[in-house]
Scaffold this motif. Sequence first.
Motif, PDB file in Angstrom:
ATOM      1  N   ALA A 162       0.953  -1.251  -0.037  1.00  0.00           N
ATOM      2  CA  ALA A 162      -0.226  -0.100  -0.139  1.00  0.00           C
ATOM      3  C   ALA A 162       1.010   1.412   0.020  1.00  0.00           C
ATOM      4  O   ALA A 162       0.396   2.215  -0.638  1.00  0.00           O
ATOM      5  N   THR A 163       1.988   1.105   0.812  1.00  0.00           N
ATOM      6  CA  THR A 163       2.799   2.510   0.847  1.00  0.00           C
ATOM      7  C   THR A 163       3.399   2.456  -0.608  1.00  0.00           C
ATOM      8  O   THR A 163       3.464   3.862  -1.095  1.00  0.00           O
ATOM      9  N   LEU A 164       3.957   1.637  -1.319  1.00  0.00           N
ATOM     10  CA  LEU A 164       4.418   1.907  -2.525  1.00  0.00           C
ATOM     11  C   LEU A 164       3.343   2.249  -3.614  1.00  0.00           C
ATOM     12  O   LEU A 164       3.764   3.191  -4.386  1.00  0.00           O
ATOM     13  N   GLU A 165       2.137   1.783  -3.504  1.00  0.00           N
ATOM     14  CA  GLU A 165       1.317   2.529  -4.476  1.00  0.00           C
ATOM     15  C   GLU A 165       0.925   3.911  -4.218  1.00  0.00           C
ATOM     16  O   GLU A 165       0.900   4.502  -5.391  1.00  0.00           O
ATOM     17  N   ARG A 166       0.788   3.963  -2.953  1.00  0.00           N
ATOM     18  CA  ARG A 166       0.567   5.616  -2.780  1.00  0.00           C
ATOM     19  C   ARG A 166       1.935   6.380  -3.148  1.00  0.00           C
ATOM     20  O   ARG A 166       1.583   7.556  -3.516  1.00  0.00           O
ATOM     21  N   ALA A 167       2.946   6.051  -3.183  1.00  0.00           N
ATOM     22  CA  ALA A 167       4.064   6.894  -3.543  1.00  0.00           C
ATOM     23  C   ALA A 167       4.267   6.945  -4.927  1.00  0.00           C
ATOM     24  O   ALA A 167       4.250   7.996  -5.570  1.00  0.00           O
ATOM     25  N   VAL A 168       3.843   5.930  -5.596  1.00  0.00           N
ATOM     26  CA  VAL A 168       3.864   5.860  -7.231  1.00  0.00           C
ATOM     27  C   VAL A 168       2.889   6.902  -7.658  1.00  0.00           C
ATOM     28  O   VAL A 168       2.939   7.730  -8.553  1.00  0.00           O
ATOM     29  N   VAL A 169       1.444   6.594  -6.987  1.00  0.00           N
ATOM     30  CA  VAL A 169       0.360   7.719  -7.557  1.00  0.00           C
ATOM     31  C   VAL A 169       0.745   9.126  -7.164  1.00  0.00           C
ATOM     32  O   VAL A 169       0.474   9.987  -7.987  1.00  0.00           O
ATOM     33  N   ALA A 170       1.108   9.401  -5.819  1.00  0.00           N
ATOM     34  CA  ALA A 170       1.603  10.644  -5.505  1.00  0.00           C
ATOM     35  C   ALA A 170       2.648  11.330  -6.467  1.00  0.00           C
ATOM     36  O   ALA A 170       2.533  12.628  -6.566  1.00  0.00           O
ATOM     37  N   GLN A 171       3.381  10.633  -6.860  1.00  0.00           N
ATOM     38  CA  GLN A 171       4.736  11.154  -7.477  1.00  0.00           C
ATOM     39  C   GLN A 171       4.084  11.704  -9.072  1.00  0.00           C
ATOM     40  O   GLN A 171       4.602  12.714  -9.538  1.00  0.00           O
ATOM     41  N   ARG A 172       3.315  11.210  -9.514  1.00  0.00           N
ATOM     42  CA  ARG A 172       2.448  11.470 -10.953  1.00  0.00           C
ATOM     43  C   ARG A 172       2.200  12.717 -10.798  1.00  0.00           C
ATOM     44  O   ARG A 172       2.218  13.904 -11.705  1.00  0.00           O
ATOM     45  N   LYS A 173       1.399  13.214  -9.425  1.00  0.00           N
ATOM     46  CA  LYS A 173       1.100  14.529  -9.338  1.00  0.00           C
ATOM     47  C   LYS A 173       2.055  15.568  -8.930  1.00  0.00           C
ATOM     48  O   LYS A 173       2.146  16.620  -9.302  1.00  0.00           O
ATOM     49  N   TRP A 174       2.930  14.990  -7.834  1.00  0.00           N
ATOM     50  CA  TRP A 174       3.887  15.962  -7.301  1.00  0.00           C
ATOM     51  C   TRP A 174       4.827  16.361  -8.231  1.00  0.00           C
ATOM     52  O   TRP A 174       5.389  17.338  -8.051  1.00  0.00           O
ATOM     53  N   ARG A 175       5.259  15.690  -9.302  1.00  0.00           N
ATOM     54  CA  ARG A 175       6.402  16.197 -10.312  1.00  0.00           C
ATOM     55  C   ARG A 175       5.856  17.339 -11.050  1.00  0.00           C
ATOM     56  O   ARG A 175       6.555  17.950 -11.466  1.00  0.00           O
ATOM     57  N   GLU A 176       4.518  17.581 -10.965  1.00  0.00           N
ATOM     58  CA  GLU A 176       4.030  18.891 -11.686  1.00  0.00           C
ATOM     59  C   GLU A 176       4.006  19.883 -10.770  1.00  0.00           C
ATOM     60  O   GLU A 176       3.479  21.076 -11.077  1.00  0.00           O
ATOM     61  N   VAL A 177       4.072  19.664  -9.408  1.00  0.00           N
ATOM     62  CA  VAL A 177       4.011  20.787  -8.489  1.00  0.00           C
ATOM     63  C   VAL A 177       5.148  21.708  -8.688  1.00  0.00           C
ATOM     64  O   VAL A 177       6.379  21.258  -8.930  1.00  0.00           O
ATOM     65  N   SER A 178       5.100  22.952  -8.630  1.00  0.00           N
ATOM     66  CA  SER A 178       6.218  23.983  -8.888  1.00  0.00           C
ATOM     67  C   SER A 178       7.035  23.924  -7.820  1.00  0.00           C
ATOM     68  O   SER A 178       6.980  23.474  -6.623  1.00  0.00           O
ATOM     69  N   ILE A 179       8.443  24.274  -8.065  1.00  0.00           N
ATOM     70  CA  ILE A 179       9.410  24.214  -7.085  1.00  0.00           C
ATOM     71  C   ILE A 179       9.230  25.266  -5.866  1.00  0.00           C
ATOM     72  O   ILE A 179       9.561  24.826  -4.703  1.00  0.00           O
ATOM     73  N   ASP A 180       8.842  26.128  -6.233  1.00  0.00           N
ATOM     74  CA  ASP A 180       8.279  27.364  -5.131  1.00  0.00           C
ATOM     75  C   ASP A 180       7.181  26.715  -4.375  1.00  0.00           C
ATOM     76  O   ASP A 180       7.318  26.799  -2.881  1.00  0.00           O
ATOM     77  N   GLU A 181       6.243  25.864  -4.682  1.00  0.00           N
ATOM     78  CA  GLU A 181       5.238  25.140  -3.801  1.00  0.00           C
ATOM     79  C   GLU A 181       5.872  24.205  -3.145  1.00  0.00           C
ATOM     80  O   GLU A 181       5.827  23.885  -1.811  1.00  0.00           O
ATOM     81  N   ARG A 182       6.788  23.472  -3.675  1.00  0.00           N
ATOM     82  CA  ARG A 182       7.635  22.233  -2.888  1.00  0.00           C
ATOM     83  C   ARG A 182       8.251  22.932  -2.095  1.00  0.00           C
ATOM     84  O   ARG A 182       8.378  22.389  -0.860  1.00  0.00           O
ATOM     85  N   ALA A 183       8.800  24.014  -1.942  1.00  0.00           N
ATOM     86  CA  ALA A 183       9.938  24.647  -1.221  1.00  0.00           C
ATOM     87  C   ALA A 183       9.114  25.012   0.002  1.00  0.00           C
ATOM     88  O   ALA A 183       9.315  25.058   1.393  1.00  0.00           O
ATOM     89  N   ARG A 184       7.872  25.589   0.045  1.00  0.00           N
ATOM     90  CA  ARG A 184       7.162  25.964   0.896  1.00  0.00           C
ATOM     91  C   ARG A 184       6.510  24.749   1.791  1.00  0.00           C
ATOM     92  O   ARG A 184       6.350  24.959   3.060  1.00  0.00           O
ATOM     93  N   PHE A 185       6.166  23.694   1.258  1.00  0.00           N
ATOM     94  CA  PHE A 185       5.909  22.479   2.078  1.00  0.00           C
ATOM     95  C   PHE A 185       7.120  22.045   2.883  1.00  0.00           C
ATOM     96  O   PHE A 185       7.154  21.599   4.126  1.00  0.00           O
ATOM     97  N   CYS A 186       8.308  22.022   2.333  1.00  0.00           N
ATOM     98  CA  CYS A 186       9.663  21.553   2.911  1.00  0.00           C
ATOM     99  C   CYS A 186      10.001  22.557   4.021  1.00  0.00           C
ATOM    100  O   CYS A 186      10.269  22.017   5.130  1.00  0.00           O
ATOM    101  N   SER A 187       9.784  23.908   3.888  1.00  0.00           N
ATOM    102  CA  SER A 187      10.106  25.095   4.624  1.00  0.00           C
ATOM    103  C   SER A 187       9.195  24.833   6.021  1.00  0.00           C
ATOM    104  O   SER A 187       9.822  25.006   7.075  1.00  0.00           O
ATOM    105  N   ARG A 188       7.919  24.449   5.883  1.00  0.00           N
ATOM    106  CA  ARG A 188       7.125  24.606   6.863  1.00  0.00           C
ATOM    107  C   ARG A 188       7.428  23.092   7.802  1.00  0.00           C
ATOM    108  O   ARG A 188       7.201  23.046   9.006  1.00  0.00           O
ATOM    109  N   MET A 189       7.633  22.107   6.991  1.00  0.00           N
ATOM    110  CA  MET A 189       8.023  20.876   7.994  1.00  0.00           C
ATOM    111  C   MET A 189       9.249  21.164   8.673  1.00  0.00           C
ATOM    112  O   MET A 189       9.449  20.786   9.881  1.00  0.00           O
TER     113      MET A 189
END
Length: 461
Positions: A28-55
């Motif tokens: 289940a973990t692998l499947e979630r990772a594969v599905v999530a990556q298809r969308k995540w790759r389209e997220v802008s670098i700025d938005e990725r940075a905001r998530f990581c900075s908040r983490m």
Amino acid sequence: MVIQRTISPVDGSVYVERNQADAPVVEATLERAVVAQRKWREVSIDERARFCSRMVDAIIARRDELAEELTWQMGRPIAVAGGEMGGFEARARAMIALAEEALAPLRLADRSGFTRYITREPLGVSFIVAPWNFPFMTAVNAIVPAIMAGNTVILKHSAQTPLCAERLQQAFDEAGLPSGVFQYLHLSHEATEALIRDSRIDHVSFTGSVAGGAMVERNAAGRFIATGLELGGKDPAYIRADVDIDAAIEGVMDGVFFNSGQSCCAIERLYVHRDIFDAFVERVVAWVKHLRLGNPTDPETTLGPLVRPAAADFVRGQIEDAVKAGARAWIDPGNYPLSTPGSAYLAPQLLTDVDHSMRVMTEESFGPVVGIMPVVDDDQAIELMNDSEFGLTAAVFTRDMAVGEAIARRLEAGTVFTNRCDYLDPELAWTGIKCSGHGCSLSRLGYETLTRPKSFHLKHA
């Protein structure tokens, strides 16, 4: 369910119990990772940075709590355990800041009738296997760049520090990171190997032993996926005759004994010019005698236990073998009541009259011991420093920067320092040679191992 237990080196108690993931959970973990990556790759670098900075913000907000957990899980003195989160923050924020430039398309010179450029595409799912000795700082070296590059991450942390994986998940959840972009699993060795073999894993980052690195290579063989392996060291330092001895001792001894020597880039071999050898040894013995071995939850403790009794007994064996072969031990273990065979607590030790026929000068110790040898000149120091199957870091202490840099060029190591040691600058590539591994993390170059190039050759109609 198989129970995974974390035995605290502080007092030998069971500090954490967790169920290891079974096959359905892994799937289940692998499947979630594969599905999530298809969308995540389209997220802008700025938005990725905001998530990581908040983490990162969420981790730092719990700094004191996490430091106490760290002390109980792996034994680092509470007086310095909080520094781990400071290092975590510095590395994470540096890699976030470097991402836009590192991941930018490479634009080529115009050619009439054509548009040409190269993009850096994410690899897919990154499987990160992190160690216990610097459990937040080593993990972040891979986690943040992988996510910033558009990959999804599955983290397998050491069974000694399972709470670190859970705290990272909590921090990402607080940051609002989309489900499946970051996940962790508590895994057996067998399940870890199976996951590396799974076709849905596109990248493996491993920090640990040489044997562990060989395991990764065996299981990744034939899949042609990217792997990054940091496998430890037997790192040397050279003290030239021109140094300020006290300043050199202060710098190099921290590199020997911080974290009880349990660092892949700890200084484990010292080469000192013969003209200052006796004075150096005299002063370094005095320095070591000020270390306080004790319960790491005590703020006065400066030297904590090793991660487990077997690790301490391994180092004891190296020391005993060296003494039997003629080495001189300068520190009396009898002055450290906690340091007894079968205990995780180990007295610090300095050895002279050593040579490279002794295990303590060739095997990775990962403990509070260092062998010290006199050398006649720079050439002999370089020869001895390079006489190792490892090549992670090396250090030269000198007032002559031109000579120090010239020596550095001749040393076989991924990072060379002058007048400091055991330090990671996130804007520099972290890499090793020989049995210290291969691949590169951190810096702009670290993003190259987490992406693949894709060329665009567009002819105008």
